[in-house]
Design a protein around this motif. Sequence first.
Motif, PDB file in Angstrom:
ATOM      1  N   GLU A 264      18.275  14.866 -36.279  1.00 44.68           N
ATOM      2  CA  GLU A 264      17.031  15.560 -36.587  1.00 44.68           C
ATOM      3  C   GLU A 264      17.276  16.680 -37.593  1.00 44.68           C
ATOM      4  O   GLU A 264      16.506  16.884 -38.529  1.00 44.68           O
ATOM      5  CB  GLU A 264      16.425  16.148 -35.303  1.00 44.68           C
ATOM      6  N   ARG A 265      18.368  17.399 -37.423  1.00 43.10           N
ATOM      7  CA  ARG A 265      18.710  18.491 -38.325  1.00 43.10           C
ATOM      8  C   ARG A 265      18.884  17.976 -39.758  1.00 43.10           C
ATOM      9  O   ARG A 265      18.334  18.527 -40.710  1.00 43.10           O
ATOM     10  CB  ARG A 265      20.005  19.156 -37.858  1.00 43.10           C
ATOM     11  N   ASP A 266      19.639  16.913 -39.907  1.00 43.66           N
ATOM     12  CA  ASP A 266      19.833  16.335 -41.238  1.00 43.66           C
ATOM     13  C   ASP A 266      18.504  15.950 -41.870  1.00 43.66           C
ATOM     14  O   ASP A 266      18.265  16.207 -43.049  1.00 43.66           O
ATOM     15  CB  ASP A 266      20.719  15.089 -41.159  1.00 43.66           C
ATOM     16  N   TYR A 267      17.660  15.317 -41.076  1.00 47.49           N
ATOM     17  CA  TYR A 267      16.367  14.895 -41.611  1.00 47.49           C
ATOM     18  C   TYR A 267      15.546  16.100 -42.047  1.00 47.49           C
ATOM     19  O   TYR A 267      14.914  16.078 -43.097  1.00 47.49           O
ATOM     20  CB  TYR A 267      15.594  14.081 -40.574  1.00 47.49           C
ATOM     21  N   LEU A 268      15.557  17.133 -41.244  1.00 46.57           N
ATOM     22  CA  LEU A 268      14.772  18.308 -41.589  1.00 46.57           C
ATOM     23  C   LEU A 268      15.221  18.881 -42.930  1.00 46.57           C
ATOM     24  O   LEU A 268      14.403  19.189 -43.803  1.00 46.57           O
ATOM     25  CB  LEU A 268      14.901  19.357 -40.475  1.00 46.57           C
ATOM     26  N   LEU A 269      16.529  18.996 -43.107  1.00 43.62           N
ATOM     27  CA  LEU A 269      17.042  19.531 -44.371  1.00 43.62           C
ATOM     28  C   LEU A 269      16.639  18.630 -45.538  1.00 43.62           C
ATOM     29  O   LEU A 269      16.218  19.113 -46.594  1.00 43.62           O
ATOM     30  CB  LEU A 269      18.567  19.665 -44.305  1.00 43.62           C
ATOM     31  N   GLN A 270      16.753  17.334 -45.341  1.00 42.53           N
ATOM     32  CA  GLN A 270      16.375  16.398 -46.395  1.00 42.53           C
ATOM     33  C   GLN A 270      14.903  16.507 -46.745  1.00 42.53           C
ATOM     34  O   GLN A 270      14.528  16.461 -47.912  1.00 42.53           O
ATOM     35  CB  GLN A 270      16.646  14.972 -45.934  1.00 42.53           C
ATOM     36  N   LEU A 271      14.078  16.629 -45.708  1.00 45.24           N
ATOM     37  CA  LEU A 271      12.639  16.714 -45.963  1.00 45.24           C
ATOM     38  C   LEU A 271      12.323  17.984 -46.744  1.00 45.24           C
ATOM     39  O   LEU A 271      11.457  17.989 -47.613  1.00 45.24           O
ATOM     40  CB  LEU A 271      11.868  16.669 -44.642  1.00 45.24           C
ATOM     41  N   GLU A 272      13.047  19.053 -46.450  1.00 45.96           N
ATOM     42  CA  GLU A 272      12.849  20.282 -47.221  1.00 45.96           C
ATOM     43  C   GLU A 272      13.219  20.040 -48.677  1.00 45.96           C
ATOM     44  O   GLU A 272      12.514  20.462 -49.590  1.00 45.96           O
ATOM     45  CB  GLU A 272      13.706  21.412 -46.644  1.00 45.96           C
ATOM     46  N   SER A 273      14.334  19.371 -48.893  1.00 45.38           N
ATOM     47  CA  SER A 273      14.742  19.079 -50.268  1.00 45.38           C
ATOM     48  C   SER A 273      13.724  18.203 -50.983  1.00 45.38           C
ATOM     49  O   SER A 273      13.520  18.323 -52.177  1.00 45.38           O
ATOM     50  CB  SER A 273      16.089  18.365 -50.279  1.00 45.38           C
ATOM     51  N   ASN A 274      13.120  17.327 -50.237  1.00 46.46           N
ATOM     52  CA  ASN A 274      12.130  16.444 -50.833  1.00 46.46           C
ATOM     53  C   ASN A 274      10.796  17.130 -51.030  1.00 46.46           C
ATOM     54  O   ASN A 274       9.859  16.515 -51.513  1.00 46.46           O
ATOM     55  CB  ASN A 274      11.939  15.200 -49.978  1.00 46.46           C
ATOM     56  N   ARG A 275      10.742  18.380 -50.624  1.00 47.94           N
ATOM     57  CA  ARG A 275       9.543  19.191 -50.807  1.00 47.94           C
ATOM     58  C   ARG A 275       8.305  18.547 -50.204  1.00 47.94           C
ATOM     59  O   ARG A 275       7.220  18.556 -50.822  1.00 47.94           O
ATOM     60  CB  ARG A 275       9.301  19.475 -52.302  1.00 47.94           C
ATOM     61  N   VAL A 276       8.466  17.945 -48.998  1.00 43.68           N
ATOM     62  CA  VAL A 276       7.270  17.478 -48.311  1.00 43.68           C
ATOM     63  C   VAL A 276       6.367  18.676 -48.076  1.00 43.68           C
ATOM     64  O   VAL A 276       6.834  19.816 -48.008  1.00 43.68           O
ATOM     65  CB  VAL A 276       7.615  16.799 -46.960  1.00 43.68           C
ATOM     66  N   ASP A 277       5.071  18.417 -47.981  1.00 43.47           N
ATOM     67  CA  ASP A 277       4.127  19.517 -47.815  1.00 43.47           C
ATOM     68  C   ASP A 277       4.057  19.993 -46.374  1.00 43.47           C
ATOM     69  O   ASP A 277       3.544  21.079 -46.105  1.00 43.47           O
ATOM     70  CB  ASP A 277       2.732  19.076 -48.265  1.00 43.47           C
ATOM     71  N   GLY A 278       4.553  19.170 -45.449  1.00 45.97           N
ATOM     72  CA  GLY A 278       4.497  19.555 -44.045  1.00 45.97           C
ATOM     73  C   GLY A 278       5.235  18.550 -43.199  1.00 45.97           C
ATOM     74  O   GLY A 278       5.767  17.553 -43.716  1.00 45.97           O
TER      75      GLY A 278
END
Lengths: 334, 334
Positions: free
Chosen positions: B110-124
């Motif tokens: 989950e941690r890895d995914y969260l960091l990746q999603l931040e990098s991908n600049r998801v809106d939420g």
Amino acid sequence: MARQGREPTIADVAALAGVSPTTVSRVLNNRGYLSQSTKDGVAQAMAELHYRPNEVARALLGQRTRTVGVILPTVALPFFGEVAVSLEHALAERGYRTLLCNSLGRSEIERDYLLQLESNRVDGLISGAHNDSIPEYATTRLPVVTIDRELADHIPNVRADNTTGGRMATELLVQRGCRRPALFTSTSGPRNLREAGYRAVLAAAGIEPTIVTVAFGTPEPERTRLIDAALDRLRDQIDGVFATDDLTACAVVDWARRTGRKVPDDLRVVGFDGTNALRAAAPWLTTVQQPIRQISRAAVEVLLERIEAGSGDDGRPAVAPVEFPVTLIEGATT
Amino acid sequence: MARQGREPTIADVAALAGVSPTTVSRVLNNRGYLSQSTKDGVAQAMAELHYRPNEVARALLGQRTRTVGVILPTVALPFFGEVAVSLEHALAERGYRTLLCNSLGRSEIERDYLLQLESNRVDGLISGAHNDSIPEYATTRLPVVTIDRELADHIPNVRADNTTGGRMATELLVQRGCRRPALFTSTSGPRNLREAGYRAVLAAAGIEPTIVTVAFGTPEPERTRLIDAALDRLRDQIDGVFATDDLTACAVVDWARRTGRKVPDDLRVVGFDGTNALRAAAPWLTTVQQPIRQISRAAVEVLLERIEAGSGDDGRPAVAPVEFPVTLIEGATT
DNA sequence: GTGAAAGCGCTAACAT
DNA sequence: ATGTTAGCGCTTTCAC
């Protein structure tokens, strides 16, 4: 108080570390010669700002998003849910993200998703949709791989060995003494390989096929109603059912329960798919298990190969489908 | 022969239509004053080139990707599969894409995914993960909404009315005559509201609770083994089971079948979730149905509200969880 | 009513 | 070993 809320950029990191943006980029990508002190300083600045590289900017520059579109009918069905998980993991392992699209088996929806995925510049597409093909697949410049679906000669298709699966299920019913096994499937026709296996075995045994179709995506109260109606109608003419998915097989077993028939004595039933969810929910069901993990991993392999080869117009040569063997799991319904 | 393979850009369209890129952009976004002839010419050029606007470039400029990350344990489980479909549709309806992440109930993933999603600049981000929380949620600048999971006071949580659900299930067992109904759940503790409902009813009836836990995400052969072992051990001390998910309930029913017990006469069973897949696979199961559609739509509403409000640091005020009522579906197991 | 120029965040080429 | 410049495709001022 400036740039409140804004995400820190490479320039912010550079300013804080007292170096140029290029140097930060080099640290980020571990490219070129960097002194240890520079590396450390930049790393510290990144940590301090909680900096995360902007993949959107990278994608724009690099012309690849490291994102793959996955179009499936609906991950609410255990089979497609398991496919989605396997695909997503295989992709993540290779550094790709998964954009999920549930088409509900409707062509118009699939078309919209395809156009959107093109706009989003996904690097490729894996499609396991279960409706008629749409013309857009012929003109898309995206590398595409399908799962259990023939789209066109030049589009690779990965699937279970459906024909053998259909054979195994039908043979088992015949071996167990069925004289009139029926087939319950969603779309009957020459492209239904599970049906082909069923027909082949019955032809060899000199038995007439009995085929019932319930369209894919029929909403739930209706779906059970159709299955029940078909069974009520055929009740004295069949003594076994091969259903091409486990959910339908369960509906058949439940009809037997409600109408006081014994399974397997009065009616033998075999399903198809063998997902973990259904193995857990109905461990007693005889079924033909698809190797979902293998199928998904192979689909990802083939797709990434094409993506990384640049998907160049190789004249679009025809490719043979890749098939993986199925496993018969005998439960208490045969 | 130039730009072979490259996707056409706004500049290509402009050149073909004999106008400036700005004008093409205006046509695309329907902004400002355009003569009809210009509009037509540009539209024709777009069609001719099969032009699709590059959302990556738009995202970079506009500072929003119109993409939302969805983190769930695994869409291979029907409950999360249905949640994923509902979320994806609600998001698509509002013009947002869905990046799917299956965490398998593991914090590191989950941690890895969260960091990746931040990098991908998801809106939420919508999270329905089922593991301990990770510290990164405290520092992320992303708007987050959780489903059936309390992450922090300031993070909105949408869920079914679990307490009432637990009550309803337990009350039904007691009403039907159970004197020692057990609870089968994944994590026992004060935050398990279904357990709270179960305990409340038993306390009122003066019955001692019997609680069995099987950790979420236990792989399959093992999972059934644990359930069987618990049942073998407790077989003479319990006469009913409330399982906090339908798959476990089915495993309990199957244990009864294999050990020659009659359900409901010897053992009454109630499940939880009531997904379509399990209604189809096990229509005979009594269960407490969660309003998945409502939950998902509400989660999307709340998230988009926060996204579109700019998610400004409102001092992070605490928000009350949003709960939706459940429905008891009585089958043949009670 | 339309165009020219600047810039979103990043990296590759070309310096030095 | 590090910095400068230009540009990925788009939209947004600001001119005309």
